[in-house]
Scaffold this active site. Structure first.
Site, PDB file in Angstrom:
ATOM      1  N   ASN A 132       0.711  -1.226   0.013  1.00 39.91           N
ATOM      2  CA  ASN A 132      -0.052  -0.065   0.009  1.00 39.91           C
ATOM      3  C   ASN A 132       0.726   1.186  -0.007  1.00 39.91           C
ATOM      4  O   ASN A 132       0.384   2.145  -0.653  1.00 39.91           O
ATOM      5  CB  ASN A 132      -0.864   0.129   1.201  1.00 39.91           C
ATOM      6  CG  ASN A 132      -0.362  -0.141   2.469  1.00 39.91           C
ATOM      7  OD1 ASN A 132       0.800  -0.829   2.441  1.00 39.91           O
ATOM      8  ND2 ASN A 132      -0.872   0.363   3.751  1.00 39.91           N
ATOM      9  N   GLU A 230       3.924  -3.955  12.287  1.00 39.00           N
ATOM     10  CA  GLU A 230       2.817  -2.851  11.979  1.00 39.00           C
ATOM     11  C   GLU A 230       1.611  -3.525  11.148  1.00 39.00           C
ATOM     12  O   GLU A 230       2.074  -3.921  10.134  1.00 39.00           O
ATOM     13  CB  GLU A 230       3.429  -1.780  11.362  1.00 39.00           C
ATOM     14  CG  GLU A 230       2.592  -0.457  11.739  1.00 39.00           C
ATOM     15  CD  GLU A 230       1.398  -0.130  10.250  1.00 39.00           C
ATOM     16  OE1 GLU A 230       0.299  -0.514  10.734  1.00 39.00           O
ATOM     17  OE2 GLU A 230       1.817   0.178   9.384  1.00 39.00           O
ATOM     18  N   CYS A 264      -3.816   1.226   6.708  1.00 35.59           N
ATOM     19  CA  CYS A 264      -4.036   0.742   7.937  1.00 35.59           C
ATOM     20  C   CYS A 264      -4.491   1.930   9.184  1.00 35.59           C
ATOM     21  O   CYS A 264      -5.030   1.390   9.931  1.00 35.59           O
ATOM     22  CB  CYS A 264      -2.950  -0.222   8.700  1.00 35.59           C
ATOM     23  SG  CYS A 264      -1.638   0.593   8.542  1.00 35.59           S
ATOM     24  N   GLU A 432       8.057   2.256  15.232  1.00 37.99           N
ATOM     25  CA  GLU A 432       8.964   2.935  14.268  1.00 37.99           C
ATOM     26  C   GLU A 432       8.797   4.337  14.447  1.00 37.99           C
ATOM     27  O   GLU A 432       8.132   5.108  14.995  1.00 37.99           O
ATOM     28  CB  GLU A 432       8.216   2.384  12.979  1.00 37.99           C
ATOM     29  CG  GLU A 432       8.272   0.906  12.667  1.00 37.99           C
ATOM     30  CD  GLU A 432       7.693   0.389  11.569  1.00 37.99           C
ATOM     31  OE1 GLU A 432       8.589   0.002  10.743  1.00 37.99           O
ATOM     32  OE2 GLU A 432       6.521   0.393  11.198  1.00 37.99           O
TER      33      GLU A 432
END
Length: 453
Positions: A132, A230, A264, A432
């Protein structure tokens, strides 16, 4: 190589390039080269690693338009978004170029000597990137990992490998050593799985679905190697009656339809206080109608196609039997198009509980502050979210009550490379970005020096 796979332009549905699939032996060879390259890289003076990363950043900056055009063709991202993504990669590299000289340990007071800590790199880091946001998410892993003294082997998604492959070549053009940053194309079941099982890959970073993330975590556990995950999201956009409703409604399409909802962090649930529920929907409808869906090469386009025919079918499956309030528009020709869609939902509905990963948003009413927090947390996920209110106390209370890793008040911001990013619950493990990211790619070593006779 064990064959090739064909890349499809999402805007036309037509194949346009063949990409090689790596074998396990080729992955092993890349890891072996990375082991050698990492030793030399870690031995460099911190300033030398910093200079190399700044050179990489400058090289990316010089190729922003090329990278953006690749992303338009490969991923269907609107050109304006793709240019931002390519520039973001350079910014992330520049930010973490400052890390090698700032990875300071500690001096801890002890009796009888001197105690200090060091941040040692893991060695080789395996990074598995989704389709994505191929460029940006890749950089969130490789930039701090390299800054900390590691080598990186990176597997892009099969559907969208082109920008990652180009970044690997740009790293060499910028002067990074051979074998230090290697991009390996192929299937997750071969390349990604080998990252997980290979004994010389000492940390894995995975971004993708929760289901696959669980398997990655289990594999890493068997090898006693750390993992950053993630994963999915079902983020809430909470709108209170005292909010600036016009601003909240106008901004809502961008929070969920950006990248065709394939994000997301998408605010795919809008929770609206019941007393202003009808008014908010009245304001939301023209905002959705104005959202520009079309040719991703046009400067005016805000949303392009979905990534594939199969993914579009999966998203459309969520609309079966749904109470559709209104829709935007989308091209009717070739390509994987789907119009932005607003659905009225109840908390128990599938569309209000599962990640759609497409341009679909569910709108639900709530009664009061406690009800809003309850609904926001009524999901296995906990990645991102927004809340709209003019009451500072309420903003603080709700932000503390919602179980998500990244929240924004009166905005939809999720990602800044200088602030931490990551999820709670089924949305992942670890963080992150932010000032501490490079440290997360190191192990702490404690050393005691006796000074007593």
């Amino acid at each position: 190589m064990s064959g090739t796979f064909t890349l499809i332009d999402p805007a036309t549905g037509q194949g346009f390039r063949e990409v090689s699939r790596a074998t396990v032996d080729e992955v092993d060879a890349a890891v072996a080269r990375a082991v050698v390259a990492q030793r030399a890289w870690a031995a460099l003076a911190p300033v030398a690693r910093a200079d190399a990363l700044r050179s990489f950043a400058r090289t990316v900056e010089a190729h922003v338009e090329e990278l953006a055009q690749l992303e338009v063709r490969n991923s269907g991202h609107p050109i304006s978004s793709a240019r931002w993504e390519a520039s973001h990669v350079a910014q992330v590299l520049n930010f973490y170029a400052g890390a090698p000289e700032r990875l300071s340990g500690q001096q801890i007071p002890v009796a009888g000597g001197l105690d200090v800590t060091f941040h040692d790199p893991y060695g080789v880091v395996g990074i598995i990137v989704p389709w994505n946001f191929p460029m940006t998410i890749a950089s969130w892993g490789f930039a701090p990992a390299l800054a900390a003294g590691n080598a990186v082997v990176l597997k892009p998604a099969e559907l969208t490998p082109l920008t990652a492959v180009r970044l690997g070549r740009l790293a060499l053009e910028a002067g990074l050593p051979e074998g230090l940053f290697t991009v390996i194309t192929g299937s997750g079941s071969v390349v990604g799985q080998r990252f997980v099982s290979h004994p010389d890959v000492r940390k894995v970073v995975f971004t993708g679905s929760t289901e696959v993330g669980v398997d990655v975590a289990a594999g890493c556990a068997r090898g006693l190697k750390p993992v950053t995950l993630e994963l999915g999201g079902k983020s809430a956009n909470i709108v209170f009656a005292d909010a600036d409703l016009e601003k909240a409604a106008l901004s809502a399409p961008g929070s969920v339809f950006d990248n065709a909802g394939q994000d997301c962090c998408a605010r795919s649930r809008i929770l609206v206080e019941r007393s202003v529920y009808d008014r908010f929907l009245e304001l939301l409808e023209p905002a959705v109608a104005a959202w520009r869906v079309g040719d991703p090469s046009l400067e005016t386009t805000e949303m392009g196609p979905l990534i594939s025919a199969a993914h579009r079918s999966a998203v459309e499956g969520f609309l079966d039997g749904a109470d559709v309030a209104f829709r935007g528009s989308a091209p009717a020709g070739d390509g994987f198009w789907l119009a932005p869609t607003v659905v009225l939902a109840a908390p128990e509905d599938r569309i209000a509980r599962e990640e759609v990963f497409g341009p679909v948003v569910a709108v639900l009413p709530f009664d009061d502050e406690a009800d809003a927090v309850r609904l926001a947390n009524d999901t296995i996920y906990g990645l991102a979210g927004s809340l709209w209110t003019e009451n500072l106390g309420r903003a603080v209370r709700v932000a503390r009550g919602v179980k998500s890793g990244v929240l924004s008040v009166n905005s939809h911001s999720s990602v800044r490379y200088w602030t931490p990013f990551g999820g709670m619950k089924a949305s992942g493990l670890g963080r992150e970005l932010g000032p501490d990211a490079a440290e997360h790619f190191t192990e702490t070593k404690n050393v005691f020096f006796a000074t007593d006779d």
